[in-house]
Motif scaffolding. Structure first.
Motif, PDB file in Angstrom:
ATOM      1  N   THR A 136       0.839  -1.201   0.000  1.00  0.00           N
ATOM      2  CA  THR A 136       0.000   0.000   0.000  1.00  0.00           C
ATOM      3  C   THR A 136       0.869   1.244   0.000  1.00  0.00           C
ATOM      4  N   MET A 137       0.275   2.362  -0.354  1.00  0.00           N
ATOM      5  CA  MET A 137       1.010   3.627  -0.356  1.00  0.00           C
ATOM      6  C   MET A 137       1.415   4.022   1.057  1.00  0.00           C
ATOM      7  N   ALA A 138       0.562   3.728   2.035  1.00  0.00           N
ATOM      8  CA  ALA A 138       0.885   4.058   3.425  1.00  0.00           C
ATOM      9  C   ALA A 138       2.125   3.306   3.887  1.00  0.00           C
ATOM     10  N   SER A 139       2.244   2.029   3.497  1.00  0.00           N
ATOM     11  CA  SER A 139       3.420   1.249   3.899  1.00  0.00           C
ATOM     12  C   SER A 139       4.674   1.740   3.184  1.00  0.00           C
ATOM     13  N   ARG A 140       4.543   2.209   1.940  1.00  0.00           N
ATOM     14  CA  ARG A 140       5.701   2.725   1.208  1.00  0.00           C
ATOM     15  C   ARG A 140       6.169   4.070   1.753  1.00  0.00           C
ATOM     16  N   ASN A 141       5.287   4.772   2.453  1.00  0.00           N
ATOM     17  CA  ASN A 141       5.658   6.046   3.062  1.00  0.00           C
ATOM     18  C   ASN A 141       6.071   5.899   4.524  1.00  0.00           C
ATOM     19  N   SER A 142       6.081   4.691   5.035  1.00  0.00           N
ATOM     20  CA  SER A 142       6.383   4.468   6.443  1.00  0.00           C
ATOM     21  C   SER A 142       7.875   4.632   6.711  1.00  0.00           C
ATOM     22  N   PHE A 143       8.224   4.719   7.999  1.00  0.00           N
ATOM     23  CA  PHE A 143       9.626   4.903   8.376  1.00  0.00           C
ATOM     24  C   PHE A 143      10.475   3.711   7.954  1.00  0.00           C
ATOM     25  N   PHE A 144      10.034   2.497   8.251  1.00  0.00           N
ATOM     26  CA  PHE A 144      10.870   1.333   7.995  1.00  0.00           C
ATOM     27  C   PHE A 144      11.129   1.137   6.502  1.00  0.00           C
ATOM     28  N   TYR A 145      10.123   1.372   5.676  1.00  0.00           N
ATOM     29  CA  TYR A 145      10.331   1.229   4.232  1.00  0.00           C
ATOM     30  C   TYR A 145      11.270   2.324   3.717  1.00  0.00           C
ATOM     31  N   THR A 146      11.007   3.575   4.108  1.00  0.00           N
ATOM     32  CA  THR A 146      11.828   4.692   3.644  1.00  0.00           C
ATOM     33  C   THR A 146      13.272   4.564   4.120  1.00  0.00           C
ATOM     34  N   ALA A 147      13.450   4.256   5.415  1.00  0.00           N
ATOM     35  CA  ALA A 147      14.795   4.159   5.976  1.00  0.00           C
ATOM     36  C   ALA A 147      15.552   2.958   5.410  1.00  0.00           C
ATOM     37  N   THR A 148      14.852   1.857   5.148  1.00  0.00           N
ATOM     38  CA  THR A 148      15.509   0.683   4.566  1.00  0.00           C
ATOM     39  C   THR A 148      16.015   0.984   3.165  1.00  0.00           C
ATOM     40  N   LEU A 149      15.206   1.683   2.372  1.00  0.00           N
ATOM     41  CA  LEU A 149      15.647   2.088   1.025  1.00  0.00           C
ATOM     42  C   LEU A 149      16.892   2.968   1.103  1.00  0.00           C
ATOM     43  N   GLU A 150      16.857   3.947   1.988  1.00  0.00           N
ATOM     44  CA  GLU A 150      17.993   4.866   2.115  1.00  0.00           C
ATOM     45  C   GLU A 150      19.240   4.136   2.610  1.00  0.00           C
ATOM     46  N   TRP A 151      19.062   3.203   3.525  1.00  0.00           N
ATOM     47  CA  TRP A 151      20.197   2.441   4.044  1.00  0.00           C
ATOM     48  C   TRP A 151      20.811   1.570   2.966  1.00  0.00           C
ATOM     49  N   ASN A 152      19.981   0.883   2.188  1.00  0.00           N
ATOM     50  CA  ASN A 152      20.493   0.005   1.130  1.00  0.00           C
ATOM     51  C   ASN A 152      21.201   0.779   0.036  1.00  0.00           C
ATOM     52  N   ASN A 153      20.791   2.025  -0.192  1.00  0.00           N
ATOM     53  CA  ASN A 153      21.422   2.856  -1.219  1.00  0.00           C
ATOM     54  C   ASN A 153      22.665   3.569  -0.699  1.00  0.00           C
ATOM     55  N   PHE A 154      22.895   3.446   0.594  1.00  0.00           N
ATOM     56  CA  PHE A 154      24.039   4.118   1.197  1.00  0.00           C
ATOM     57  C   PHE A 154      25.312   3.351   0.875  1.00  0.00           C
ATOM     58  N   ASP A 155      26.433   4.061   0.918  1.00  0.00           N
ATOM     59  CA  ASP A 155      27.727   3.462   0.626  1.00  0.00           C
ATOM     60  C   ASP A 155      28.028   2.319   1.597  1.00  0.00           C
ATOM     61  N   ILE A 156      28.526   1.176   1.062  1.00  0.00           N
ATOM     62  CA  ILE A 156      28.790  -0.002   1.886  1.00  0.00           C
ATOM     63  C   ILE A 156      29.824   0.303   2.966  1.00  0.00           C
ATOM     64  N   VAL A 157      30.862   1.050   2.600  1.00  0.00           N
ATOM     65  CA  VAL A 157      31.910   1.380   3.565  1.00  0.00           C
ATOM     66  C   VAL A 157      31.333   2.184   4.721  1.00  0.00           C
ATOM     67  N   SER A 158      30.434   3.110   4.416  1.00  0.00           N
ATOM     68  CA  SER A 158      29.820   3.913   5.470  1.00  0.00           C
ATOM     69  C   SER A 158      28.898   3.069   6.346  1.00  0.00           C
ATOM     70  N   ARG A 159      28.199   2.111   5.743  1.00  0.00           N
ATOM     71  CA  ARG A 159      27.312   1.249   6.522  1.00  0.00           C
ATOM     72  C   ARG A 159      28.079   0.386   7.510  1.00  0.00           C
ATOM     73  N   LYS A 160      29.343   0.088   7.214  1.00  0.00           N
ATOM     74  CA  LYS A 160      30.126  -0.785   8.072  1.00  0.00           C
ATOM     75  C   LYS A 160      30.744  -0.061   9.262  1.00  0.00           C
ATOM     76  N   VAL A 161      30.570   1.267   9.333  1.00  0.00           N
ATOM     77  CA  VAL A 161      31.086   2.025  10.474  1.00  0.00           C
ATOM     78  C   VAL A 161      30.170   1.762  11.662  1.00  0.00           C
ATOM     79  N   LYS A 162      30.657   1.001  12.628  1.00  0.00           N
ATOM     80  CA  LYS A 162      29.805   0.571  13.742  1.00  0.00           C
ATOM     81  C   LYS A 162      29.691   1.594  14.861  1.00  0.00           C
TER      82      LYS A 162
END
Length: 267
Positions: free
Chosen positions: A173-199
């Motif tokens: 649904t459009m509501a689920s695509r606008n939710s935090f988890f969907y939006t943040a997951t998309l942004e995280w997956n598109n983020f640089d791998i090296v940056s994601r590995k900074v713990k």
């Protein structure tokens, strides 16, 4: 009898009966503008750094509380927040209405509201990804382990689990695509791998700022308020020079009254 209302305030978040956030954003931007109006009479007496610190301390947190974690906001709500930030930027730089918003953000070293919200969402997602948050929230993330198998022993072609993108939640649904988890997951997956590995969270915040935020220029804060404002307007192309006034349709020609050449900053 339980009273039926159109909106309800719970811990600073305004819920609407139609599950939209218009009332919340409208109330928060009104609160921000009230504080901006209180600072406005002081803009000629306080330095640029003091006014900027006041905006960052008292005004920016109003909209950054909860709002970035609501997911993808509609364009008209983002525009409302951006226009409020534009007023704050004009107050800090002491420039007139009509100054380019993009140039003003570069001048101040401020990110746009969209970039700022991405930054805040990525901080929360980082806590979820590395289990710094409560377990019932961390368990909402489903890592994609189907790309390559992971092993406990050293292997040259091994793909670490933290290198793999996180599976997107249900987005039927459009509501689920606008939710935090969907939006943040998309942004995280598109983020640089090296940056994601900074713990470490502190290093991750600094990495985000280096990638998302424009750099601040120290000498833009020099001189007193009057001369700082004049230099800022010259840099932004919105001063009282004839060439700048001509672009704003306030002069018939851009020429200098003395040398008859275009009256620019270099001239």
């Amino acid at each position: 009898v339980i009273e039926r209302v159109n909106s309800y305030n719970h811990l600073g978040l305004l819920f609407q009966d139609n599950l939209k956030w218009d009332t919340h954003v409208d109330e928060k931007t009104k609160s921000m503008r009230k504080l901006l109006n209180m600072l406005r009479p002081l803009k000629y007496h306080l330095s640029r750094r003091v006014i900027e610190n006041a905006c960052n301390t008292y005004i920016r947190p109003i909209i950054e509380y909860v709002t970035p974690h609501l997911g993808t906001l509609p364009c008209h709500l983002l525009t409302m927040i951006e226009s409020t930030q534009y007023e704050a930027a004009r107050l800090v730089a002491n420039v007139p209405m009509g100054t380019s918003y993009i140039k003003l953000l570069d001048e101040l070293g401020w990110p746009s509201i969209t970039e700022r919200f991405v930054y805040l969402r990525m901080i929360v997602f980082h806590k979820l990804y590395y289990s710094y948050a409560p377990g019932h929230l961390c368990n909402k993330l489903v890592r994609n382990t189907q790309i390559h198998p992971t092993y406990n022993y050293s292997l040259r072609g091994r793909v670490l689990q933290h290198d793999l993108p996180v599976l997107l939640p249900n987005n039927s649904t459009m509501a689920s695509r606008n939710s935090f988890f969907y939006t943040a997951t998309l942004e995280w997956n598109n983020f640089d791998i090296v940056s994601r590995k900074v713990k470490p969270l502190g290093r991750f915040k600094q990495t985000l700022k280096n990638e998302l935020f424009p750099k601040k220029i120290v000498y833009h804060y020099s001189a007193d308020r009057k001369w700082n404002s004049i230099l800022t307007r010259l840099r932004l192309g919105y001063s009282d020079l004839n060439s700048h006034l001509f672009k704003r349709h306030l002069r018939d020609n851009p020429l200098c009254n003395t040398c008859k050449k275009p009256e620019t900053v270099l001239n």
